[in-house]
Design an enzyme around this catalytic site. Sequence first.
Site, PDB file in Angstrom:
ATOM      1  N   GLU A 162       0.848  -0.952   0.388  1.00 32.97           N
ATOM      2  CA  GLU A 162      -0.081  -0.309   0.157  1.00 32.97           C
ATOM      3  C   GLU A 162       0.322   1.545   0.139  1.00 32.97           C
ATOM      4  O   GLU A 162       0.447   2.375   0.807  1.00 32.97           O
ATOM      5  CB  GLU A 162      -1.086  -0.563   1.420  1.00 32.97           C
ATOM      6  CG  GLU A 162      -2.215  -1.060   0.927  1.00 32.97           C
ATOM      7  CD  GLU A 162      -3.315  -0.417   1.898  1.00 32.97           C
ATOM      8  OE1 GLU A 162      -3.147  -0.342   3.288  1.00 32.97           O
ATOM      9  OE2 GLU A 162      -4.344  -1.482   1.489  1.00 32.97           O
ATOM     10  N   GLU A 216      -5.458  -8.416  -1.566  1.00 34.48           N
ATOM     11  CA  GLU A 216      -6.074  -8.433  -0.029  1.00 34.48           C
ATOM     12  C   GLU A 216      -7.274  -7.752  -0.104  1.00 34.48           C
ATOM     13  O   GLU A 216      -7.686  -6.581  -1.650  1.00 34.48           O
ATOM     14  CB  GLU A 216      -5.764  -7.045   0.548  1.00 34.48           C
ATOM     15  CG  GLU A 216      -4.296  -7.557   1.578  1.00 34.48           C
ATOM     16  CD  GLU A 216      -4.046  -6.325   2.646  1.00 34.48           C
ATOM     17  OE1 GLU A 216      -4.569  -5.364   2.735  1.00 34.48           O
ATOM     18  OE2 GLU A 216      -2.228  -6.257   2.627  1.00 34.48           O
TER      19      GLU A 216
HETATM   20  C1  BG6 Z   1      -4.830  -2.833   4.579  1.00 37.31           C
HETATM   21  C2  BG6 Z   1      -3.600  -3.787   5.289  1.00 37.31           C
HETATM   22  O1  BG6 Z   1      -4.821  -1.698   4.544  1.00 37.31           O
HETATM   23  O2  BG6 Z   1      -5.604  -3.292   4.963  1.00 37.31           O
HETATM   24  C3  BG6 Z   1      -3.479  -4.638   6.234  1.00 37.31           C
HETATM   25  O3  BG6 Z   1      -2.573  -3.835   3.881  1.00 37.31           O
HETATM   26  C4  BG6 Z   1      -4.381  -4.588   6.667  1.00 37.31           C
HETATM   27  O4  BG6 Z   1      -2.369  -4.830   6.699  1.00 37.31           O
HETATM   28  C5  BG6 Z   1      -5.761  -4.730   5.787  1.00 37.31           C
HETATM   29  O5  BG6 Z   1      -4.843  -5.665   8.040  1.00 37.31           O
HETATM   30  C6  BG6 Z   1      -7.255  -4.287   6.957  1.00 37.31           C
HETATM   31  O6  BG6 Z   1      -6.890  -3.122   7.830  1.00 37.31           O
HETATM   32  P1  BG6 Z   1      -7.934  -3.391   8.983  1.00 37.31           P
HETATM   33  O7  BG6 Z   1      -7.617  -1.828   9.884  1.00 37.31           O
HETATM   34  O8  BG6 Z   1      -9.137  -3.469   9.495  1.00 37.31           O
HETATM   35  O9  BG6 Z   1      -6.921  -4.692   9.496  1.00 37.31           O
END
Ligand code: BG6
Length: 498
Positions: free
Chosen positions: A201, A387
Amino acid sequence: MRKLEFPKTFLWGGGLADFQAEGGYEESGRGLTTLDFVTSGNIDQPRRLTYILPDGTKGVQPARGCALPEGARGYIDPDYYYPSLHAVDFAFHYKEDIKMLAEMGSSVFRFSICWTRLFPKGIEDEALEAGLKFYENIIDECLKYKVEPLVTICHDEIPAYLADEYSGWLNRKTIDCYLKLCKALFKRFKGKVKYWITFNEINSLNGYMALGCTQYDDYSRFVGAHHMFLASALAVKMGHEMMDDVMFGAMYASSPCYPLTCKPEDVFMQMQVRRRTWYFADVMMRGYYPGYAQTILEEKGVTLPIEDGDEEILREGTLDFYSFSCYRSTTVNVYSEFPIKGCDIMSMDTNPYLPTTAWGWPLDPMSLRYILNEVYDRYQKPVFIAENGLGEIDQADADGYVEDDYRIQYLKDHFKEIRKAICLDHVEVLGYTMWGCIDLVSLGTGEMKKRYGWIYVDMDDEGNGTKKRIPKKSYYWMQEFLTTNGANLEQEDEPLII
Ligand code: BG6
């Protein structure tokens, strides 16, 4: 009706990040990393850093996304709980975790390298053997089951020493430290790892945690990014020289932003918001700063520290694939707060047409098809969905079993959109790694109760629990999905296509 099918070569699996899963922060000489100083939080109070000043005064960041006082260094205060220090102990459970993912039918597993396991301060000349061995064990475990490792070299953190002594990515010297890390990884894992992600990111990083500087502003954001662009480009070039048959990507927070109305000003505003992501991807995918970068930098009052030879470095180290996270979509209109603070592309408005999760994230399966097309149209290079997933409050029964039908529905809805992007739009999608495939500590809030996984971990927000792993209902649904190449995913009557 035409039957839509996923290609057999498509890589399916899950992902996690070191500080959210590994634990074992004191093992084998590992150094401290900026994310070690982040406390637990909750939905109203995101995670915050604790720090110490040169005169010994201790403090806590007023809110996430704030600058720290000058001279502040990350500090572990015994009065706070730091969920990342032990996380879900993946360091001690990796064999069982990878086995469960392999038995589910995974063909890829994404994880990140904790820089300080190899280089405790970040400045050493040689990597620690214990750190290399740690990741070699994980990689070998994946390969044992024919699971392709997808390695994120740097996921939102930096060695604390580089933060405190160098101001992290504000300092050009950090590039060489990062390249030493890359060289050690490429030398050791050549022939074993095909897919590499240079930074996670990269379009949403700022402040001490990710950039390693006390400032949290546009200057550090864009200057830090320039140094990371160079670091990534040099790593890509070196990686291709050192290894055969490898592919490099970087990962971009890519949740799409739609115009709230068809008012031309809203549509134009949306285009400008999208450029807050493209700024980063254009440089790294195409190898040069786009024309509009000048406008953004002028507006922010930032002059980049471009040196002779930088342009050539960027040109010679372009990425082979685009990878991204997509959890939600947002909207923008002329009344939205703009220009966006510190390039925080997440601070846009919600969408009245979409339901939201318990954490207020709009649910928008079609956003995946949208972003896949948008990216492929723009770069004509393969795309990896690194992701995506649903963070929800799972209720486990007395045996720790979770009936997460809502997650199954989420996956079905999103997988259908990926299938359409591949079969109807002909986007070259390499694979999909669901985020937090094994429940882990949330990055944003530090909670355990925001669970993403197919595999439940018996642990609460304070770190209590056995850390036992228990497959959820979605694990079994996914297993059927993978063993039948998606046969349990209904075909749709009218796929949306022009
Ligand atoms: C992404 C990151 O921004 O979002 C992860 O790369 C992160 O590390 C994921 O866990 C989800 O966000 P959150 O705050 O729900 O953990």
